[in-house]
Design a protein around this motif. Structure first.
Motif, short mmCIF file in Angstrom:
data_model
loop_
_atom_site.label_atom_id
_atom_site.label_comp_id
_atom_site.label_asym_id
_atom_site.label_seq_id
_atom_site.Cartn_x
_atom_site.Cartn_y
_atom_site.Cartn_z
N TRP A 41 6.11 -3.90 -7.26
CA TRP A 41 4.84 -3.12 -7.69
C TRP A 41 3.81 -3.60 -6.73
CZ3 TRP A 41 2.61 0.75 -9.87
CH2 TRP A 41 1.44 0.68 -10.15
N PHE A 42 3.69 -5.03 -6.53
CA PHE A 42 2.59 -5.45 -5.15
C PHE A 42 2.88 -5.08 -4.03
CE2 PHE A 42 1.23 -8.74 -2.34
CZ PHE A 42 -0.17 -8.92 -2.80
N GLY A 43 4.26 -4.67 -3.65
CA GLY A 43 4.48 -4.17 -2.37
C GLY A 43 4.08 -2.77 -2.25
N ILE A 44 4.46 -1.90 -3.07
CA ILE A 44 3.99 -0.64 -3.05
C ILE A 44 2.47 -0.61 -2.96
CG2 ILE A 44 4.09 1.64 -4.51
CD1 ILE A 44 6.72 0.81 -5.46
N SER A 45 2.02 -1.31 -3.86
CA SER A 45 0.39 -1.24 -3.99
C SER A 45 -0.25 -1.67 -2.63
CB SER A 45 -0.42 -2.00 -5.10
OG SER A 45 0.32 -1.63 -6.16
N ASP A 46 0.46 -2.70 -2.05
CA ASP A 46 -0.14 -3.05 -0.60
C ASP A 46 0.15 -2.18 0.47
OD1 ASP A 46 -1.40 -5.23 1.01
OD2 ASP A 46 0.76 -5.71 1.82
N ALA A 47 1.35 -1.46 0.33
CA ALA A 47 1.61 -0.23 1.50
C ALA A 47 0.65 0.69 1.32
CB ALA A 47 2.88 -0.14 1.11
N LEU A 48 0.21 1.11 0.03
CA LEU A 48 -0.90 2.26 -0.13
C LEU A 48 -2.25 1.80 0.44
CD1 LEU A 48 0.25 3.25 -3.78
CD2 LEU A 48 0.50 4.56 -1.76
N GLU A 49 -2.62 0.73 0.06
CA GLU A 49 -3.76 0.07 0.52
C GLU A 49 -3.78 0.03 2.19
OE1 GLU A 49 -7.80 -1.10 0.29
OE2 GLU A 49 -6.54 -0.34 -1.12
N LYS A 50 -2.76 -0.53 2.72
CA LYS A 50 -2.83 -0.51 4.20
C LYS A 50 -2.73 0.84 4.68
CE LYS A 50 -0.79 -5.19 5.09
NZ LYS A 50 -1.06 -5.67 3.82
N GLN A 51 -1.91 1.75 4.10
CA GLN A 51 -2.08 3.07 4.68
C GLN A 51 -3.35 3.90 4.79
OE1 GLN A 51 0.55 4.67 6.10
NE2 GLN A 51 -0.57 6.90 6.38
N ARG A 52 -4.02 3.58 3.58
CA ARG A 52 -5.47 4.10 3.47
C ARG A 52 -6.41 3.42 4.50
NH1 ARG A 52 -4.75 4.12 -2.14
NH2 ARG A 52 -5.76 2.14 -2.50
N SER A 53 -6.20 2.03 4.70
CA SER A 53 -7.32 1.32 5.67
C SER A 53 -6.69 1.51 6.90
CB SER A 53 -7.05 -0.15 5.34
OG SER A 53 -5.81 -0.66 5.44
N ASP A 54 -5.56 1.29 7.65
CA ASP A 54 -5.31 1.54 9.09
C ASP A 54 -4.05 1.98 9.29
OD1 ASP A 54 -3.68 -0.57 8.13
OD2 ASP A 54 -4.80 -2.33 9.02
N GLY A 55 -3.20 2.60 8.13
CA GLY A 55 -2.20 3.36 8.65
C GLY A 55 -1.00 2.35 8.76
N THR A 56 -0.99 1.25 8.41
CA THR A 56 -0.04 0.12 8.57
C THR A 56 0.67 -0.16 7.55
OG1 THR A 56 -1.56 -1.61 8.50
CG2 THR A 56 -1.19 -0.74 10.69
N TRP A 57 1.28 1.08 6.81
CA TRP A 57 1.95 0.68 5.23
C TRP A 57 3.15 -0.06 5.58
CZ3 TRP A 57 6.84 2.36 4.95
CH2 TRP A 57 7.29 3.55 5.79
N TYR A 58 3.84 0.06 6.66
CA TYR A 58 5.15 -0.54 6.78
C TYR A 58 5.26 -1.92 6.99
CZ TYR A 58 2.92 0.13 11.57
OH TYR A 58 2.26 0.31 12.53
N TYR A 59 3.93 -2.73 6.94
CA TYR A 59 4.03 -4.06 7.19
C TYR A 59 4.31 -4.57 5.62
CZ TYR A 59 1.63 -4.24 11.69
OH TYR A 59 1.35 -4.44 12.95
N ALA A 60 4.07 -3.87 4.64
CA ALA A 60 4.55 -4.09 3.33
C ALA A 60 5.92 -3.81 3.06
CB ALA A 60 3.64 -3.46 2.20
N LEU A 61 6.59 -3.32 3.86
CA LEU A 61 8.14 -2.90 3.73
C LEU A 61 9.18 -4.12 3.36
CD1 LEU A 61 9.84 -0.30 3.57
CD2 LEU A 61 10.27 -0.70 6.03
N PRO A 62 8.84 -5.12 3.90
CA PRO A 62 9.73 -6.48 3.49
C PRO A 62 9.65 -6.61 2.13
CG PRO A 62 8.70 -6.61 5.57
CD PRO A 62 8.08 -5.34 5.14
#
Length: 256
Positions: A41-62
């Protein structure tokens, strides 16, 4: 079981054993789930937040992969708990037979005459410090699949001894009469007839037999003049061992 035993006129119950299904260690499911779900859940939330801010959702992939792997492990352990859970089983020894019941199924009743034979095995296991003996009893109905009573059943040792004695009392006169009538009586790995004792394809005349005994889980047949046993086979290879030993002893005395 009582209803079936009464229906088949098996008499009073003499003994009962039953299994207690092992409790699954649910901590193996709960702990990974409690860790993996929040991580996912934390990883998915972080990915969504990064995607909205700078498009780097993949940093939350690990983090997502780690959480999903832990949840998958919990699911695997849950699958094991469901698929490998053994049903409870009861086996009752009655005056005139046996009743076996598996939870969720209709009881199976077998009179003594409907049982081809029984086999027993006791195995001593040691780790160099302590030792223990395991016990197994196989029952072979004329119709239906064989079943086994092991130490997983409560009270299996005494139950096995009592059932062996009861079956021997019934079977001994029958096999003795067949032997006196000149028939061959088979005990799986061994057989008896009026001329001698046999082990698979070999036979030894009664006048040649010096001793038949059970030694450390092995049935030994000794011939006069030989230092080593003429034949040696594990006791579990002989059905109705008690009947075999009694009849063999009688034949040896008669030949002497």
């Amino acid at each position: 079981m009582r209803t079936v035993a009464r229906e088949f006129e098996l008499g009073r119950r003499q003994g009962l054993v039953w299994t207690e299904p092992e409790r699954f260690p649910w901590i193996l499911v709960l702990l990974p789930a409690l860790i993996g779900l929040p991580l996912s859940w934390f990883g998915i939330s972080d990915a969504l937040e990064k995607q909205r801010s700078d498009g780097t959702w993949y940093y939350a992939l690990p983090l997502i992969v780690l959480g999903a792997s832990i949840v998958a492990a919990a699911g695997y352990f849950l699958f094991l708990a469901i698929s490998r859970r053994q049903p409870r089983v009861w086996v009752g020894h009655y005056q005139h037979g046996i009743v076996r019941e598996i939870a969720g199924h209709a009881p199976e009743a077998y009179a003594w005459d409907e049982i081809n034979g029984i086999r027993r095995r006791s195995t001593k296991v040691t780790n160099g410090i302590t030792s223990a003996t395991t016990h197994e009893l196989w029952v072979y109905p004329r119709e239906g699949a064989e079943f086994v009573v092991t130490d997983a059943y409560k009270g299996a040792v005494r139950f096995t001894d009592e059932l062996d004695k009861a079956f021997t009392r019934v079977r001994l006169p029958q096999d003795s009469a067949r032997l006196e009538a000149g028939e061959r009586v088979d005990f799986l790995g061994a057989h008896l007839d009026s001329a001698g004792v046999g082990c698979f394809d070999h036979r030894l005349g009664w006048r040649e037999v010096a001793l038949i005994r059970v030694e450390r889980g092995w049935l030994e047949i000794h011939r006069h003049g030989d230092r080593k046993p003429w034949a040696r086979l594990p006791v579990e290879a002989v059905r109705n061992l008690s009947v075999f030993l009694t009849l063999a002893g009688r034949m040896c005395q008669g030949a002497a």
